[in-house]
Design a protein around this motif. Sequence first.
Motif, PDB file in Angstrom:
ATOM      1  N   GLU A 168      35.549  40.063  49.591  1.00 40.98           N
ATOM      2  CA  GLU A 168      36.800  39.762  48.901  1.00 40.98           C
ATOM      3  C   GLU A 168      36.695  38.347  48.330  1.00 40.98           C
ATOM      4  O   GLU A 168      36.253  37.421  49.011  1.00 40.98           O
ATOM      5  CB  GLU A 168      37.966  39.860  49.880  1.00 40.98           C
ATOM      6  CG  GLU A 168      39.340  39.901  49.249  1.00 40.98           C
ATOM      7  CD  GLU A 168      40.405  40.236  50.288  1.00 40.98           C
ATOM      8  OE1 GLU A 168      40.965  41.340  50.215  1.00 40.98           O
ATOM      9  OE2 GLU A 168      40.663  39.396  51.171  1.00 40.98           O
ATOM     10  N   LEU A 169      37.107  38.175  47.082  1.00 36.78           N
ATOM     11  CA  LEU A 169      37.023  36.874  46.440  1.00 36.78           C
ATOM     12  C   LEU A 169      38.008  35.881  47.057  1.00 36.78           C
ATOM     13  O   LEU A 169      39.047  36.261  47.564  1.00 36.78           O
ATOM     14  CB  LEU A 169      37.331  37.005  44.944  1.00 36.78           C
ATOM     15  CG  LEU A 169      36.431  37.919  44.112  1.00 36.78           C
ATOM     16  CD1 LEU A 169      36.941  37.977  42.673  1.00 36.78           C
ATOM     17  CD2 LEU A 169      34.980  37.462  44.146  1.00 36.78           C
ATOM     18  N   GLY A 170      37.643  34.597  46.987  1.00 36.39           N
ATOM     19  CA  GLY A 170      38.617  33.574  47.327  1.00 36.39           C
ATOM     20  C   GLY A 170      38.201  32.552  48.354  1.00 36.39           C
ATOM     21  O   GLY A 170      38.868  31.523  48.490  1.00 36.39           O
ATOM     22  N   ALA A 171      37.117  32.775  49.096  1.00 35.36           N
ATOM     23  CA  ALA A 171      36.697  31.758  50.054  1.00 35.36           C
ATOM     24  C   ALA A 171      36.267  30.489  49.319  1.00 35.36           C
ATOM     25  O   ALA A 171      36.517  29.367  49.777  1.00 35.36           O
ATOM     26  CB  ALA A 171      35.559  32.284  50.925  1.00 35.36           C
ATOM     27  N   ASP A 184      29.865  31.950  41.595  1.00 33.45           N
ATOM     28  CA  ASP A 184      30.124  31.359  42.904  1.00 33.45           C
ATOM     29  C   ASP A 184      30.407  32.438  43.948  1.00 33.45           C
ATOM     30  O   ASP A 184      30.096  32.263  45.125  1.00 33.45           O
ATOM     31  CB  ASP A 184      31.288  30.382  42.815  1.00 33.45           C
ATOM     32  CG  ASP A 184      30.974  29.220  41.877  1.00 33.45           C
ATOM     33  OD1 ASP A 184      29.953  28.548  42.102  1.00 33.45           O
ATOM     34  OD2 ASP A 184      31.725  29.004  40.920  1.00 33.45           O
ATOM     35  N   GLU A 185      31.005  33.558  43.511  1.00 34.14           N
ATOM     36  CA  GLU A 185      31.237  34.707  44.389  1.00 34.14           C
ATOM     37  C   GLU A 185      31.132  35.992  43.569  1.00 34.14           C
ATOM     38  O   GLU A 185      31.526  36.014  42.391  1.00 34.14           O
ATOM     39  CB  GLU A 185      32.622  34.643  45.051  1.00 34.14           C
ATOM     40  CG  GLU A 185      32.778  33.527  46.068  1.00 34.14           C
ATOM     41  CD  GLU A 185      34.143  33.559  46.760  1.00 34.14           C
ATOM     42  OE1 GLU A 185      34.263  32.916  47.807  1.00 34.14           O
ATOM     43  OE2 GLU A 185      35.077  34.218  46.249  1.00 34.14           O
ATOM     44  N   ILE A 186      30.663  37.059  44.205  1.00 33.03           N
ATOM     45  CA  ILE A 186      30.552  38.379  43.581  1.00 33.03           C
ATOM     46  C   ILE A 186      31.078  39.398  44.583  1.00 33.03           C
ATOM     47  O   ILE A 186      30.590  39.464  45.718  1.00 33.03           O
ATOM     48  CB  ILE A 186      29.086  38.733  43.239  1.00 33.03           C
ATOM     49  CG1 ILE A 186      28.438  37.634  42.408  1.00 33.03           C
ATOM     50  CG2 ILE A 186      29.005  40.083  42.530  1.00 33.03           C
ATOM     51  CD1 ILE A 186      26.926  37.801  42.265  1.00 33.03           C
ATOM     52  N   ASP A 187      32.070  40.201  44.183  1.00 38.89           N
ATOM     53  CA  ASP A 187      32.579  41.211  45.114  1.00 38.89           C
ATOM     54  C   ASP A 187      31.930  42.568  44.826  1.00 38.89           C
ATOM     55  O   ASP A 187      31.151  42.697  43.866  1.00 38.89           O
ATOM     56  CB  ASP A 187      34.114  41.250  45.102  1.00 38.89           C
ATOM     57  CG  ASP A 187      34.724  42.045  43.951  1.00 38.89           C
ATOM     58  OD1 ASP A 187      33.986  42.599  43.105  1.00 38.89           O
ATOM     59  OD2 ASP A 187      35.972  42.122  43.908  1.00 38.89           O
ATOM     60  N   PRO A 188      32.197  43.595  45.628  1.00 38.40           N
ATOM     61  CA  PRO A 188      31.509  44.885  45.447  1.00 38.40           C
ATOM     62  C   PRO A 188      31.745  45.538  44.091  1.00 38.40           C
ATOM     63  O   PRO A 188      30.938  46.365  43.653  1.00 38.40           O
ATOM     64  CB  PRO A 188      32.075  45.744  46.585  1.00 38.40           C
ATOM     65  CG  PRO A 188      32.447  44.765  47.652  1.00 38.40           C
ATOM     66  CD  PRO A 188      32.966  43.583  46.899  1.00 38.40           C
ATOM     67  N   GLY A 189      32.837  45.195  43.391  1.00 38.45           N
ATOM     68  CA  GLY A 189      33.101  45.746  42.066  1.00 38.45           C
ATOM     69  C   GLY A 189      32.568  44.874  40.945  1.00 38.45           C
ATOM     70  O   GLY A 189      32.920  45.080  39.782  1.00 38.45           O
ATOM     71  N   ILE A 225      41.724  36.416  48.105  1.00 43.30           N
ATOM     72  CA  ILE A 225      42.529  36.907  46.979  1.00 43.30           C
ATOM     73  C   ILE A 225      42.501  38.435  47.021  1.00 43.30           C
ATOM     74  O   ILE A 225      41.584  39.061  46.487  1.00 43.30           O
ATOM     75  CB  ILE A 225      41.960  36.396  45.642  1.00 43.30           C
ATOM     76  CG1 ILE A 225      41.915  34.855  45.637  1.00 43.30           C
ATOM     77  CG2 ILE A 225      42.806  36.910  44.469  1.00 43.30           C
ATOM     78  CD1 ILE A 225      41.172  34.262  44.457  1.00 43.30           C
ATOM     79  N   PRO A 226      43.477  39.067  47.654  1.00 40.14           N
ATOM     80  CA  PRO A 226      43.446  40.527  47.798  1.00 40.14           C
ATOM     81  C   PRO A 226      43.636  41.291  46.498  1.00 40.14           C
ATOM     82  O   PRO A 226      43.177  42.421  46.367  1.00 40.14           O
ATOM     83  CB  PRO A 226      44.572  40.815  48.794  1.00 40.14           C
ATOM     84  CG  PRO A 226      45.441  39.615  48.769  1.00 40.14           C
ATOM     85  CD  PRO A 226      44.586  38.454  48.409  1.00 40.14           C
ATOM     86  N   ASP A 227      44.324  40.698  45.503  1.00 41.78           N
ATOM     87  CA  ASP A 227      44.573  41.390  44.232  1.00 41.78           C
ATOM     88  C   ASP A 227      44.230  40.445  43.072  1.00 41.78           C
ATOM     89  O   ASP A 227      45.113  39.800  42.495  1.00 41.78           O
ATOM     90  CB  ASP A 227      46.038  41.832  44.147  1.00 41.78           C
ATOM     91  CG  ASP A 227      46.293  42.786  42.978  1.00 41.78           C
ATOM     92  OD1 ASP A 227      45.453  42.846  42.060  1.00 41.78           O
ATOM     93  OD2 ASP A 227      47.342  43.467  42.987  1.00 41.78           O
ATOM     94  N   PRO A 228      42.950  40.347  42.697  1.00 40.69           N
ATOM     95  CA  PRO A 228      42.557  39.422  41.633  1.00 40.69           C
ATOM     96  C   PRO A 228      43.235  39.706  40.303  1.00 40.69           C
ATOM     97  O   PRO A 228      43.565  38.773  39.560  1.00 40.69           O
ATOM     98  CB  PRO A 228      41.037  39.625  41.531  1.00 40.69           C
ATOM     99  CG  PRO A 228      40.619  40.146  42.870  1.00 40.69           C
ATOM    100  CD  PRO A 228      41.771  40.996  43.320  1.00 40.69           C
ATOM    101  N   GLN A 229      43.458  40.995  39.992  1.00 41.46           N
ATOM    102  CA  GLN A 229      44.100  41.327  38.714  1.00 41.46           C
ATOM    103  C   GLN A 229      45.518  40.759  38.648  1.00 41.46           C
ATOM    104  O   GLN A 229      45.935  40.216  37.616  1.00 41.46           O
ATOM    105  CB  GLN A 229      44.124  42.842  38.499  1.00 41.46           C
ATOM    106  CG  GLN A 229      42.815  43.428  38.008  1.00 41.46           C
ATOM    107  CD  GLN A 229      41.812  43.661  39.137  1.00 41.46           C
ATOM    108  OE1 GLN A 229      42.127  43.463  40.311  1.00 41.46           O
ATOM    109  NE2 GLN A 229      40.620  44.088  38.786  1.00 41.46           N
ATOM    110  N   ALA A 230      46.265  40.912  39.725  1.00 35.69           N
ATOM    111  CA  ALA A 230      47.633  40.391  39.748  1.00 35.69           C
ATOM    112  C   ALA A 230      47.643  38.876  39.615  1.00 35.69           C
ATOM    113  O   ALA A 230      48.488  38.299  38.901  1.00 35.69           O
ATOM    114  CB  ALA A 230      48.343  40.816  41.026  1.00 35.69           C
TER     115      ALA A 230
END
Length: 231
Positions: free
Chosen positions: A128-131, A87-92, A189-194
Amino acid sequence: MANAEELKRAAAEAALDFVEDKMALGIGTGTTAEAFVRALAQRVRGGLKVTGVATSERTERLCQELSIPMATLETLPRLDLTVDGADEIDPGLRLLKGGGGALLREKIVAKASKRMIVVADAAKLVDELGAFPLPIEINGFGMVATYLAIQEATEALGLSGDLTLRRRGEEPFITDSGHLILDADFGRIPDPQALSRALHEVPGVVEHGLFLGLASDALVASSDGVRHLTV
Protein backbone atom coordinates in the motif's frame (compact mmCIF):
# COMPACT_ATOMS: atom_id res chain seq x y z
CA MET A 1 23.74 -10.42 -1.84
CA ALA A 2 23.79 -7.53 -4.29
CA ASN A 3 23.88 -4.04 -2.80
CA ALA A 4 21.34 -1.34 -3.59
CA GLU A 5 23.47 0.31 -6.29
CA GLU A 6 24.01 -3.00 -8.07
CA LEU A 7 20.27 -3.70 -8.01
CA LYS A 8 19.47 -0.27 -9.42
CA ARG A 9 21.99 -0.82 -12.18
CA ALA A 10 20.54 -4.25 -12.99
CA ALA A 11 17.00 -2.86 -13.29
CA ALA A 12 18.20 0.08 -15.38
CA GLU A 13 20.15 -2.13 -17.77
CA ALA A 14 17.14 -4.44 -18.18
CA ALA A 15 15.14 -1.46 -19.46
CA LEU A 16 17.48 -1.20 -22.45
CA ASP A 17 15.79 -4.29 -23.90
CA PHE A 18 12.71 -2.12 -24.51
CA VAL A 19 14.58 0.73 -26.22
CA GLU A 20 14.49 0.57 -30.00
CA ASP A 21 16.40 2.48 -32.64
CA LYS A 22 15.02 5.95 -33.48
CA MET A 23 12.80 6.08 -30.39
CA ALA A 24 11.70 9.33 -28.77
CA LEU A 25 12.55 8.57 -25.18
CA GLY A 26 11.45 10.16 -21.90
CA ILE A 27 14.28 9.96 -19.39
CA GLY A 28 13.50 10.09 -15.69
CA THR A 29 15.12 11.56 -12.60
CA GLY A 30 16.76 9.90 -9.59
CA THR A 31 19.51 7.43 -8.86
CA THR A 32 18.00 4.49 -10.76
CA ALA A 33 17.15 6.72 -13.72
CA GLU A 34 20.74 7.96 -13.71
CA ALA A 35 21.94 4.37 -13.91
CA PHE A 36 19.70 4.00 -16.96
CA VAL A 37 21.19 7.14 -18.53
CA ARG A 38 24.72 5.78 -18.14
CA ALA A 39 23.76 2.42 -19.63
CA LEU A 40 21.89 4.16 -22.47
CA ALA A 41 24.93 6.32 -23.23
CA GLN A 42 27.00 3.21 -23.83
CA ARG A 43 24.44 1.99 -26.37
CA VAL A 44 24.39 5.40 -28.05
CA ARG A 45 28.17 5.30 -28.37
CA GLY A 46 27.71 1.89 -29.98
CA GLY A 47 25.40 3.29 -32.65
CA LEU A 48 21.89 3.31 -31.12
CA LYS A 49 19.94 6.31 -32.35
CA VAL A 50 17.48 7.84 -29.89
CA THR A 51 16.34 11.31 -28.92
CA GLY A 52 15.72 11.96 -25.25
CA VAL A 53 13.47 14.33 -23.34
CA ALA A 54 14.61 14.85 -19.74
CA THR A 55 12.30 15.18 -16.75
CA SER A 56 14.66 17.51 -14.88
CA GLU A 57 17.52 19.91 -15.38
CA ARG A 58 19.75 17.46 -13.52
CA THR A 59 18.95 14.65 -15.96
CA GLU A 60 19.34 17.05 -18.90
CA ARG A 61 22.86 17.96 -17.77
CA LEU A 62 23.88 14.31 -17.33
CA CYS A 63 22.54 13.34 -20.76
CA GLN A 64 24.39 16.21 -22.38
CA GLU A 65 27.62 15.27 -20.58
CA LEU A 66 27.27 11.73 -21.93
CA SER A 67 26.42 12.90 -25.48
CA ILE A 68 22.87 11.53 -25.61
CA PRO A 69 20.91 13.55 -28.23
CA MET A 70 18.25 15.62 -26.46
CA ALA A 71 15.13 17.58 -27.34
CA THR A 72 12.27 19.23 -25.44
CA LEU A 73 8.58 18.39 -25.29
CA GLU A 74 7.96 21.53 -27.30
CA THR A 75 9.85 20.07 -30.25
CA LEU A 76 9.03 16.43 -29.49
CA PRO A 77 5.61 16.39 -27.79
CA ARG A 78 4.85 12.68 -28.35
CA LEU A 79 7.19 10.06 -26.93
CA ASP A 80 7.47 6.33 -27.56
CA LEU A 81 8.70 5.30 -24.12
CA THR A 82 9.59 6.78 -20.75
CA VAL A 83 11.94 5.04 -18.32
CA ASP A 84 11.88 6.38 -14.77
CA GLY A 85 12.29 5.28 -11.18
CA ALA A 86 9.85 5.37 -8.26
CA ASP A 87 9.89 5.76 -4.50
CA GLU A 88 7.09 3.18 -4.06
CA ILE A 89 5.32 0.70 -6.36
CA ASP A 90 2.12 -1.09 -5.35
CA PRO A 91 0.74 -4.36 -6.83
CA GLY A 92 -1.32 -2.42 -9.41
CA LEU A 93 1.78 -0.48 -10.55
CA ARG A 94 0.47 2.67 -8.95
CA LEU A 95 3.47 4.77 -8.00
CA LEU A 96 4.54 7.27 -5.40
CA LYS A 97 7.22 9.52 -6.89
CA GLY A 98 8.86 12.87 -6.37
CA GLY A 99 11.48 12.28 -3.71
CA GLY A 100 13.88 14.16 -5.96
CA GLY A 101 11.45 17.01 -6.54
CA ALA A 102 10.84 16.45 -10.27
CA LEU A 103 7.30 15.07 -10.01
CA LEU A 104 5.56 17.67 -12.20
CA ARG A 105 7.91 17.26 -15.15
CA GLU A 106 8.04 13.49 -14.61
CA LYS A 107 4.27 13.27 -14.83
CA ILE A 108 4.04 15.49 -17.90
CA VAL A 109 6.64 13.38 -19.70
CA ALA A 110 5.01 10.10 -18.63
CA LYS A 111 1.60 11.28 -19.89
CA ALA A 112 3.15 12.25 -23.24
CA SER A 113 4.50 8.70 -23.69
CA LYS A 114 2.91 5.67 -25.28
CA ARG A 115 4.46 3.51 -22.57
CA MET A 116 6.09 4.04 -19.18
CA ILE A 117 8.49 1.52 -17.66
CA VAL A 118 9.50 1.87 -14.02
CA VAL A 119 12.93 0.67 -12.91
CA ALA A 120 13.57 -0.01 -9.23
CA ASP A 121 15.04 -2.32 -6.65
CA ALA A 122 12.76 -4.68 -4.74
CA ALA A 123 12.76 -2.43 -1.65
CA LYS A 124 10.43 -0.08 -3.55
CA LEU A 125 7.64 -2.70 -3.71
CA VAL A 126 4.87 -2.06 -1.17
CA ASP A 127 1.44 -3.49 -0.48
CA GLU A 128 0.00 0.00 0.00
CA LEU A 129 1.38 3.42 -0.93
CA GLY A 130 2.22 6.04 1.64
CA ALA A 131 5.07 4.95 3.90
CA PHE A 132 7.29 7.26 1.85
CA PRO A 133 6.16 10.89 2.26
CA LEU A 134 3.94 12.07 -0.59
CA PRO A 135 5.35 15.15 -2.36
CA ILE A 136 2.78 17.81 -3.20
CA GLU A 137 4.02 20.58 -5.50
CA ILE A 138 2.36 23.90 -4.70
CA ASN A 139 2.41 27.48 -5.89
CA GLY A 140 4.28 29.89 -3.65
CA PHE A 141 1.41 32.38 -3.71
CA GLY A 142 -1.01 31.67 -0.88
CA MET A 143 1.17 28.92 0.54
CA VAL A 144 -0.43 28.96 4.01
CA ALA A 145 -3.96 28.94 2.57
CA THR A 146 -3.00 26.03 0.33
CA TYR A 147 -1.45 24.19 3.29
CA LEU A 148 -4.66 24.56 5.30
CA ALA A 149 -6.84 23.49 2.34
CA ILE A 150 -4.72 20.36 1.83
CA GLN A 151 -4.94 19.59 5.53
CA GLU A 152 -8.73 19.94 5.48
CA ALA A 153 -9.13 17.84 2.31
CA THR A 154 -6.95 15.01 3.55
CA GLU A 155 -8.52 14.92 7.01
CA ALA A 156 -11.90 14.51 5.28
CA LEU A 157 -10.48 11.31 3.77
CA GLY A 158 -9.35 10.05 7.18
CA LEU A 159 -5.70 10.82 6.51
CA SER A 160 -3.51 12.52 9.07
CA GLY A 161 0.17 13.29 9.39
CA ASP A 162 2.65 16.10 9.14
CA LEU A 163 2.81 18.39 6.11
CA THR A 164 6.38 19.65 5.92
CA LEU A 165 7.75 22.33 3.63
CA ARG A 166 10.75 20.82 1.88
CA ARG A 167 13.95 22.77 2.35
CA ARG A 168 17.43 22.80 0.88
CA GLY A 169 19.55 23.90 3.80
CA GLU A 170 17.88 26.92 5.37
CA GLU A 171 15.98 27.91 2.22
CA PRO A 172 12.78 26.39 0.77
CA PHE A 173 13.41 23.81 -1.95
CA ILE A 174 12.42 25.23 -5.35
CA THR A 175 11.48 22.85 -8.15
CA ASP A 176 12.73 23.23 -11.72
CA SER A 177 9.35 24.83 -12.49
CA GLY A 178 9.69 27.40 -9.69
CA HIS A 179 7.29 25.86 -7.16
CA LEU A 180 7.47 24.66 -3.56
CA ILE A 181 6.97 21.13 -2.23
CA LEU A 182 5.04 19.96 0.81
CA ASP A 183 5.94 16.44 1.93
CA ALA A 184 2.89 14.71 3.41
CA ASP A 185 3.64 11.95 5.89
CA PHE A 186 0.35 10.02 5.82
CA GLY A 187 1.79 6.62 6.71
CA ARG A 188 -0.64 4.72 4.46
CA ILE A 189 -2.93 5.79 1.59
CA PRO A 190 -5.79 3.28 1.29
CA ASP A 191 -7.51 5.09 -1.62
CA PRO A 192 -4.93 6.84 -3.86
CA GLN A 193 -7.56 7.79 -6.46
CA ALA A 194 -9.68 9.62 -3.90
CA LEU A 195 -6.64 11.44 -2.56
CA SER A 196 -5.55 12.41 -6.08
CA ARG A 197 -8.96 13.92 -6.82
CA ALA A 198 -9.06 15.78 -3.51
CA LEU A 199 -5.60 17.31 -4.00
CA HIS A 200 -6.38 18.42 -7.56
CA GLU A 201 -9.42 20.29 -6.24
CA VAL A 202 -7.16 22.53 -4.12
CA PRO A 203 -6.36 25.55 -6.34
CA GLY A 204 -2.82 26.06 -5.03
CA VAL A 205 -1.79 22.47 -5.75
CA VAL A 206 0.16 22.23 -8.99
CA GLU A 207 0.67 18.45 -8.94
CA HIS A 208 1.25 15.55 -6.57
CA GLY A 209 3.44 12.46 -6.52
CA LEU A 210 0.74 9.83 -7.04
CA PHE A 211 1.27 8.36 -10.52
CA LEU A 212 -1.91 6.42 -11.22
CA GLY A 213 -2.56 4.53 -14.43
CA LEU A 214 0.66 5.72 -16.06
CA ALA A 215 3.10 2.82 -15.66
CA SER A 216 2.44 -0.27 -17.78
CA ASP A 217 5.56 -2.17 -16.74
CA ALA A 218 8.01 -2.37 -13.85
CA LEU A 219 11.46 -3.93 -13.88
CA VAL A 220 12.29 -4.78 -10.29
CA ALA A 221 15.71 -6.08 -9.30
CA SER A 222 16.48 -8.30 -6.32
CA SER A 223 19.23 -10.73 -5.44
CA ASP A 224 17.25 -13.32 -7.43
CA GLY A 225 17.39 -11.27 -10.65
CA VAL A 226 15.12 -8.77 -12.42
CA ARG A 227 11.36 -9.39 -12.47
CA HIS A 228 9.13 -7.89 -15.17
CA LEU A 229 5.79 -6.83 -13.68
CA THR A 230 2.87 -5.69 -15.84
CA VAL A 231 -0.74 -4.62 -15.39
